[in-house]
Scaffold this motif. Sequence first.
Motif, PDB file in Angstrom:
ATOM      1  N   PHE A   1       0.838  -1.202   0.000  1.00 10.34           N
ATOM      2  CA  PHE A   1       0.000   0.000   0.000  1.00 10.34           C
ATOM      3  C   PHE A   1       0.876   1.257   0.000  1.00 10.34           C
ATOM      4  N   ASP A   2       2.081   1.161   0.585  1.00 12.83           N
ATOM      5  CA  ASP A   2       2.956   2.336   0.653  1.00 12.83           C
ATOM      6  C   ASP A   2       3.989   2.357  -0.458  1.00 12.83           C
ATOM      7  N   THR A   3       4.456   1.168  -0.871  1.00 14.17           N
ATOM      8  CA  THR A   3       5.613   1.160  -1.778  1.00 14.17           C
ATOM      9  C   THR A   3       5.231   1.103  -3.252  1.00 14.17           C
ATOM     10  N   SER A   4       3.996   0.661  -3.544  1.00 11.81           N
ATOM     11  CA  SER A   4       3.570   0.460  -4.939  1.00 11.81           C
ATOM     12  C   SER A   4       4.434  -0.556  -5.683  1.00 11.81           C
ATOM     13  N   GLU A   5       5.110  -1.450  -4.944  1.00 13.46           N
ATOM     14  CA  GLU A   5       5.835  -2.526  -5.623  1.00 13.46           C
ATOM     15  C   GLU A   5       4.828  -3.497  -6.247  1.00 13.46           C
ATOM     16  N   VAL A   6       5.317  -4.268  -7.195  1.00 13.00           N
ATOM     17  CA  VAL A   6       4.445  -5.221  -7.893  1.00 13.00           C
ATOM     18  C   VAL A   6       4.865  -6.647  -7.514  1.00 13.00           C
ATOM     19  N   VAL A   7       3.885  -7.432  -7.116  1.00 19.91           N
ATOM     20  CA  VAL A   7       4.164  -8.838  -6.769  1.00 19.91           C
ATOM     21  C   VAL A   7       4.444  -9.606  -8.059  1.00 19.91           C
ATOM     22  N   VAL A   8       5.549 -10.357  -8.053  1.00 22.85           N
ATOM     23  CA  VAL A   8       5.884 -11.199  -9.206  1.00 22.85           C
ATOM     24  C   VAL A   8       5.559 -12.648  -8.873  1.00 22.85           C
ATOM     25  N   TRP A   9       5.914 -13.063  -7.664  1.00 18.50           N
ATOM     26  CA  TRP A   9       5.585 -14.406  -7.197  1.00 18.50           C
ATOM     27  C   TRP A   9       5.560 -14.408  -5.678  1.00 18.50           C
ATOM     28  N   ALA A  10       4.972 -15.471  -5.134  1.00 17.11           N
ATOM     29  CA  ALA A  10       5.002 -15.667  -3.676  1.00 17.11           C
ATOM     30  C   ALA A  10       5.344 -17.124  -3.423  1.00 17.11           C
ATOM     31  N   ASP A  11       6.195 -17.357  -2.433  1.00 15.53           N
ATOM     32  CA  ASP A  11       6.509 -18.719  -2.005  1.00 15.53           C
ATOM     33  C   ASP A  11       5.614 -19.081  -0.819  1.00 15.53           C
ATOM     34  N   VAL A  12       4.882 -20.189  -0.986  1.00 17.78           N
ATOM     35  CA  VAL A  12       3.930 -20.632   0.029  1.00 17.78           C
ATOM     36  C   VAL A  12       4.524 -21.838   0.751  1.00 17.78           C
ATOM     37  N   ARG A  13       4.434 -21.838   2.101  1.00 13.73           N
ATOM     38  CA  ARG A  13       4.898 -22.976   2.884  1.00 13.73           C
ATOM     39  C   ARG A  13       3.842 -24.078   2.807  1.00 13.73           C
ATOM     40  N   VAL A  14       4.260 -25.290   2.456  1.00 12.68           N
ATOM     41  CA  VAL A  14       3.296 -26.395   2.359  1.00 12.68           C
ATOM     42  C   VAL A  14       3.831 -27.602   3.123  1.00 12.68           C
ATOM     43  N   ALA A  15       2.906 -28.494   3.451  1.00 10.12           N
ATOM     44  CA  ALA A  15       3.301 -29.732   4.140  1.00 10.12           C
ATOM     45  C   ALA A  15       2.532 -30.875   3.485  1.00 10.12           C
ATOM     46  N   GLY A  16       3.027 -32.088   3.691  1.00  4.88           N
ATOM     47  CA  GLY A  16       2.307 -33.230   3.133  1.00  4.88           C
ATOM     48  C   GLY A  16       0.925 -33.324   3.756  1.00  4.88           C
ATOM     49  N   GLY A  17      -0.063 -33.635   2.947  1.00  6.03           N
ATOM     50  CA  GLY A  17      -1.429 -33.715   3.485  1.00  6.03           C
ATOM     51  C   GLY A  17      -2.209 -34.824   2.798  1.00  6.03           C
ATOM     52  N   GLU A  18      -3.342 -35.121   3.353  1.00  7.15           N
ATOM     53  CA  GLU A  18      -4.211 -36.182   2.846  1.00  7.15           C
ATOM     54  C   GLU A  18      -5.233 -35.507   1.910  1.00  7.15           C
ATOM     55  N   PRO A  19      -5.182 -35.773   0.600  1.00  7.58           N
ATOM     56  CA  PRO A  19      -6.054 -35.059  -0.334  1.00  7.58           C
ATOM     57  C   PRO A  19      -7.531 -35.078   0.060  1.00  7.58           C
ATOM     58  N   ASP A  20      -8.033 -36.211   0.552  1.00  6.51           N
ATOM     59  CA  ASP A  20      -9.465 -36.248   0.895  1.00  6.51           C
ATOM     60  C   ASP A  20      -9.783 -35.303   2.049  1.00  6.51           C
ATOM     61  N   ALA A  21      -8.886 -35.253   3.036  1.00  7.17           N
ATOM     62  CA  ALA A  21      -9.100 -34.348   4.179  1.00  7.17           C
ATOM     63  C   ALA A  21      -9.024 -32.897   3.697  1.00  7.17           C
ATOM     64  N   MET A  22      -8.078 -32.629   2.794  1.00  8.06           N
ATOM     65  CA  MET A  22      -7.947 -31.246   2.289  1.00  8.06           C
ATOM     66  C   MET A  22      -9.174 -30.859   1.471  1.00  8.06           C
ATOM     67  N   ARG A  23      -9.642 -31.814   0.649  1.00  6.76           N
ATOM     68  CA  ARG A  23     -10.852 -31.541  -0.142  1.00  6.76           C
ATOM     69  C   ARG A  23     -12.037 -31.234   0.775  1.00  6.76           C
ATOM     70  N   ALA A  24     -12.111 -31.930   1.897  1.00  9.56           N
ATOM     71  CA  ALA A  24     -13.232 -31.702   2.826  1.00  9.56           C
ATOM     72  C   ALA A  24     -13.159 -30.277   3.388  1.00  9.56           C
ATOM     73  N   VAL A  25     -11.942 -29.817   3.721  1.00 12.32           N
ATOM     74  CA  VAL A  25     -11.797 -28.436   4.231  1.00 12.32           C
ATOM     75  C   VAL A  25     -12.205 -27.438   3.144  1.00 12.32           C
ATOM     76  N   ALA A  26     -11.726 -27.685   1.917  1.00  6.63           N
ATOM     77  CA  ALA A  26     -12.042 -26.772   0.810  1.00  6.63           C
ATOM     78  C   ALA A  26     -13.548 -26.737   0.572  1.00  6.63           C
ATOM     79  N   ARG A  27     -14.172 -27.917   0.572  1.00  6.87           N
ATOM     80  CA  ARG A  27     -15.625 -27.970   0.329  1.00  6.87           C
ATOM     81  C   ARG A  27     -16.390 -27.232   1.431  1.00  6.87           C
ATOM     82  N   ALA A  28     -15.930 -27.379   2.672  1.00  8.77           N
ATOM     83  CA  ALA A  28     -16.613 -26.694   3.787  1.00  8.77           C
ATOM     84  C   ALA A  28     -16.505 -25.175   3.607  1.00  8.77           C
ATOM     85  N   SER A  29     -15.326 -24.696   3.166  1.00 10.89           N
ATOM     86  CA  SER A  29     -15.162 -23.252   2.925  1.00 10.89           C
ATOM     87  C   SER A  29     -16.120 -22.786   1.835  1.00 10.89           C
TER      88      SER A  29
END
Length: 311
Positions: A179-207
């Motif tokens: 908001f102050d610098t007017s820089e432009v985002v080129v990419w972001a690195d996201v921290r991830v961990a191993g997960g169970e796809p069905d459990a993750m899908r359930a969280v996504a569906r609930a959202s």
Amino acid sequence: MTALTGQLQAIVGPEGVREHAPLATLTTFGVGGPADWLVEPRSVAALEAVLRLAASSELPVTVLGGGSNVLVADTGVRGMVVRPRLTGISEPMSGRVRAEAGVTINGLVRWLIGRGLAGLELWAGTPGTVGGAIHGNAHYAGRNISEHIVEVGLLSSRGVLAIVPAAEMGFGYDTSRLFDTSEVVVWADVRVAGGEPDAMRAVARASLAHRKRTQPLHLPSAGCVFQNPDPTRDRIPMGIPWSAGALVDRAGLKGASSGGATISTTHANFIVADKTAMATDIRRLIEQARDAVRRQFGVELRDEIVYLGEW
Ligand SMILES: Cc1cc2nc3c(=O)[nH]c(=O)nc-3n(C[C@H](O)[C@H](O)[C@H](O)COP(=O)(O)OP(=O)(O)OC[C@H]3O[C@@H](n4cnc5c(N)ncnc54)[C@H](O)[C@@H]3O)c2cc1C
């Protein structure tokens, strides 16, 4: 064709630049006037060169992502609107995924779940891009997306790349240093961990289901127009939930309209627009809601949406 358009075409190709380009269709509100130039770089090198050209031409630059958190003025935006079309996703190292600025949050969530990588499944259903989510530190259910960010690649307004750790991004509720610098985002690195796809899908569906239940998703909007009150700065009268939507609702404004804009009856912090709506209708309604809440409850609501162009 202006000389500048020719120079821009040499960088982004003829398809990547338009003069007097309508912006309404590039936003979820579907309102607003044209950009003098709309430039859509598809590589980091092209984005850098566009920013350098804008700086040397002394032209203002406005960045647009998915257009899901902005209100573009009816008179449009002067100078260049730059819409980075950078859509790469990679795994630079174990436990980290790099998503470029133009990747949609939903696309990223799907990509991660498909590979059994947990982290962002709660953000399923958040409209917009990685660039916009970093700019405003997208939040959901009391969590900020910055909790999952390791570092961000940013270009200065002169097109110089910096790799910035999350701790130096100035992340807060609905905010970042951008908001102050007017820089432009080129990419972001996201921290991830191993997960169970069905459990993750359930969280996504609930959202997604929660959003469907509580938000007017069938109508054009830009999500919440106001930030929720800040417990360190604001005082809320007893008995009113700590949310901007509740304040607008208690002020009696659910369903109020101005031209083609209406305060949603489903969620009072959403303004929905019909086909006749102008940006000024939406802005008038925002100010009407802010005034009513100030008058009735003494709380000053702050904007969550970003105004682009001249207001
Ligand atoms: C139905 C609906 C539901 C929503 N729900 C949520 C929610 O749960 N949580 C939430 O936080 N938000 C929500 N929003 C708002 C919006 O989705 C987020 O704010 C989103 O992160 C905006 O991303 P965008 O790419 O659309 O940004 P835009 O709207 O295009 O831009 C927003 C701001 O980010 C800047 N920006 C965009 N890209 C870049 C970049 N590459 N570099 C620098 N600056 C950039 C723009 O200049 C502008 O100032 C919702 C919106 C809608 C319509």
